[in-house]
Design a protein around this motif. Structure first.
Motif, PDB file in Angstrom:
ATOM      1  N   ALA A 282      -4.956   8.751  -0.636  1.00 48.59           N
ATOM      2  CA  ALA A 282      -4.399   9.121  -1.944  1.00 48.59           C
ATOM      3  C   ALA A 282      -4.660   8.008  -2.956  1.00 48.59           C
ATOM      4  O   ALA A 282      -5.039   8.269  -4.110  1.00 48.59           O
ATOM      5  CB  ALA A 282      -2.901   9.397  -1.807  1.00 48.59           C
ATOM      6  N   GLY A 283      -4.474   6.759  -2.531  1.00 45.02           N
ATOM      7  CA  GLY A 283      -4.678   5.620  -3.431  1.00 45.02           C
ATOM      8  C   GLY A 283      -6.125   5.535  -3.890  1.00 45.02           C
ATOM      9  O   GLY A 283      -6.403   5.328  -5.078  1.00 45.02           O
ATOM     10  N   LEU A 284      -7.052   5.716  -2.963  1.00 45.98           N
ATOM     11  CA  LEU A 284      -8.479   5.650  -3.321  1.00 45.98           C
ATOM     12  C   LEU A 284      -8.837   6.793  -4.270  1.00 45.98           C
ATOM     13  O   LEU A 284      -9.574   6.608  -5.249  1.00 45.98           O
ATOM     14  CB  LEU A 284      -9.353   5.717  -2.062  1.00 45.98           C
ATOM     15  N   GLU A 285      -8.292   7.967  -3.980  1.00 44.83           N
ATOM     16  CA  GLU A 285      -8.598   9.124  -4.852  1.00 44.83           C
ATOM     17  C   GLU A 285      -8.053   8.879  -6.253  1.00 44.83           C
ATOM     18  O   GLU A 285      -8.704   9.197  -7.247  1.00 44.83           O
ATOM     19  CB  GLU A 285      -8.029  10.407  -4.238  1.00 44.83           C
ATOM     20  N   SER A 286      -6.893   8.268  -6.337  1.00 40.10           N
ATOM     21  CA  SER A 286      -6.358   8.044  -7.683  1.00 40.10           C
ATOM     22  C   SER A 286      -7.176   6.981  -8.426  1.00 40.10           C
ATOM     23  O   SER A 286      -7.125   6.895  -9.645  1.00 40.10           O
ATOM     24  CB  SER A 286      -4.866   7.710  -7.642  1.00 40.10           C
ATOM     25  N   LEU A 287      -7.972   6.210  -7.707  1.00 41.52           N
ATOM     26  CA  LEU A 287      -8.882   5.254  -8.375  1.00 41.52           C
ATOM     27  C   LEU A 287     -10.250   5.886  -8.650  1.00 41.52           C
ATOM     28  O   LEU A 287     -11.186   5.204  -9.051  1.00 41.52           O
ATOM     29  CB  LEU A 287      -9.067   4.012  -7.500  1.00 41.52           C
TER      30      LEU A 287
END
Ligand code: PMP
Length: 355
Positions: A282-287
């Motif tokens: 999720a964190g990578l996708e939000s970046l």
């Protein structure tokens, strides 16, 4: 290359293992180790095994370890073959395919040790490209479309993509190739894949390879195993006894048995990794990253506008090590091991700074 060795040695293109730098102050997310370390029971068992019996050779048939593995995965000890890490088990599998008249088939992209073993032993092989979304297409492994393979091997989940086939899809491959051994390398299966070990009683051409390096957090101990029919296991034993009759040392055996017995620790720590994987994804996708769905303890991700090699270098400057593969098609991907929550936070923070 050398006046002394055979000219073949100079032609080898060996596997390049991920870097193993000193751990001090590093966030090491490059070689898919499990971040929590082995069960405390493993350390106690190894300490207790440190005694005068080390003067004796270990049990050549590793009976206690094979029993512990068999009990854990629900098969008979005679269906289990053990080796010094699953790399050694795989090396024996490849040796058992020496001079096979038909080529070994495996995907491209996959674990890069497979072509290396083929090169070392002179085994003929053919690769089948993954689909455009990096999946293994089951039909490519059925005799109909690409002809009869001599043998088939693939990791499930695959590496370095993390994508998995369901057990039913793997079964289609196994059932569709009754005359070829199908080797399923389940190094990462405990992080979300479906093991096909329950199918070994139904298919005598199925060999499943697993390791204690990943989900049992014992990469340093070097214990792996294969599960399959008596016919397949017997062949591997013959290869092993032509190579090294005592692969599992006394300390490794004691530690591995203790790891297999601590089911609670195994369950708790593998679940922690699975949960962190969701947060990391999720964190990578939000970046802005595209992240392939992963059933392993790593994610495979690319950023639409940032160069992967540059990102890996920038992370490194911040003491975070991830893996970047310089191969066609996947050059823009980073493979990032799922660490602890804290390591995941450090990674995401560093990426937010460098993007
Ligand atoms: N198979 C796959 C797909 C892997 O990624 C690895 C780890 N590099 C291995 C097997 C070998 O692991 P080990 O020798 O530590 O059991």
């Amino acid at each position: 290359m050398s006046r002394f060795w055979s000219p073949v040695v100079g032609t080898l293109s060996p596997y390049v293992p991920g870097e193993q730098p000193k751990l001090q102050n590093l966030v090491k997310l490059n070689t898919n180790e499990h971040p929590y370390g082995p069960s405390p029971r493993v350390l106690d068992a190894i300490r207790s095994a440190c005694d005068d019996t080390l003067k004796l050779y270990p049990d050549p048939s590793s009976d206690r370890l094979r029993q512990a593995i068999a009990g854990t995965v629900g098969v008979q000890p005679g269906q289990v073959f053990v080796g010094n890490g699953s790399d050694e088990v795989l090396a024996h599998v490849f040796l058992a395919l020496l001079k096979h008249e038909r080529p070994l088939r495996f995907p491209d992209i996959t674990y890069s040790f497979y072509p290396v073993y083929c090169g070392l032993y002179g085994i003929q092989y053919e690769t089948v490209p993954l689909t455009s979304d990096f999946r293994i297409d089951v039909d490519d492994y059925l005799p109909g479309s690409k002809g009869q393979a001599g043998a088939i091997i693939f990791p499930n989940p695959n590496a370095p993509t993390g994508r998995a086939l369901s057990a039913a899809e793997v079964e289609r491959i196994v059932a569709g190739n009754p005359d070829a051994v199908v080797v399923v390398d389940e190094a990462y299966v405990d992080f979300g894949g479906e093991s096909v070990i329950p199918l070994v009683d139904s298919y005598d051409n199925l060999l499943v390879v697993q390791t204690l390096s990943k989900s049992r957090s014992l990469a340093g101990l070097r214990v792996g195993f294969a599960v399959g029919s008596a016919e397949l296991i017997d062949g591997l034993e013959r290869v092993k006894n032509s190579f090294n009759s005592y692969p599992i040392d006394r300390l490794a055996s004691a530690g591995a048995v203790a790891a297999l017995e601590d089911a609670e620790y195994f369950e708790r720590t593998r679940q922690a990794v699975i949960e962190t994987r969701s947060r990391m994804t999720a964190g990578l996708e939000s970046l802005g990253f595209e992240v392939l769905p992963s059933a392993a303890n790593f994610v495979f991700a690319r950023h639409p506008s940032r160069d992967a090699a540059g990102l890996a270098a920038s992370l490194r400057e911040r003491s975070i090590i991830v893996r970047h593969f310089r191969h066609e098609r996947i050059d823009q991907f980073l493979r990032i091991t799922v660490g602890t929550d804290e390591q995941c936070e450090l990674l995401l923070k560093a990426l937010a700074e460098v993007l």
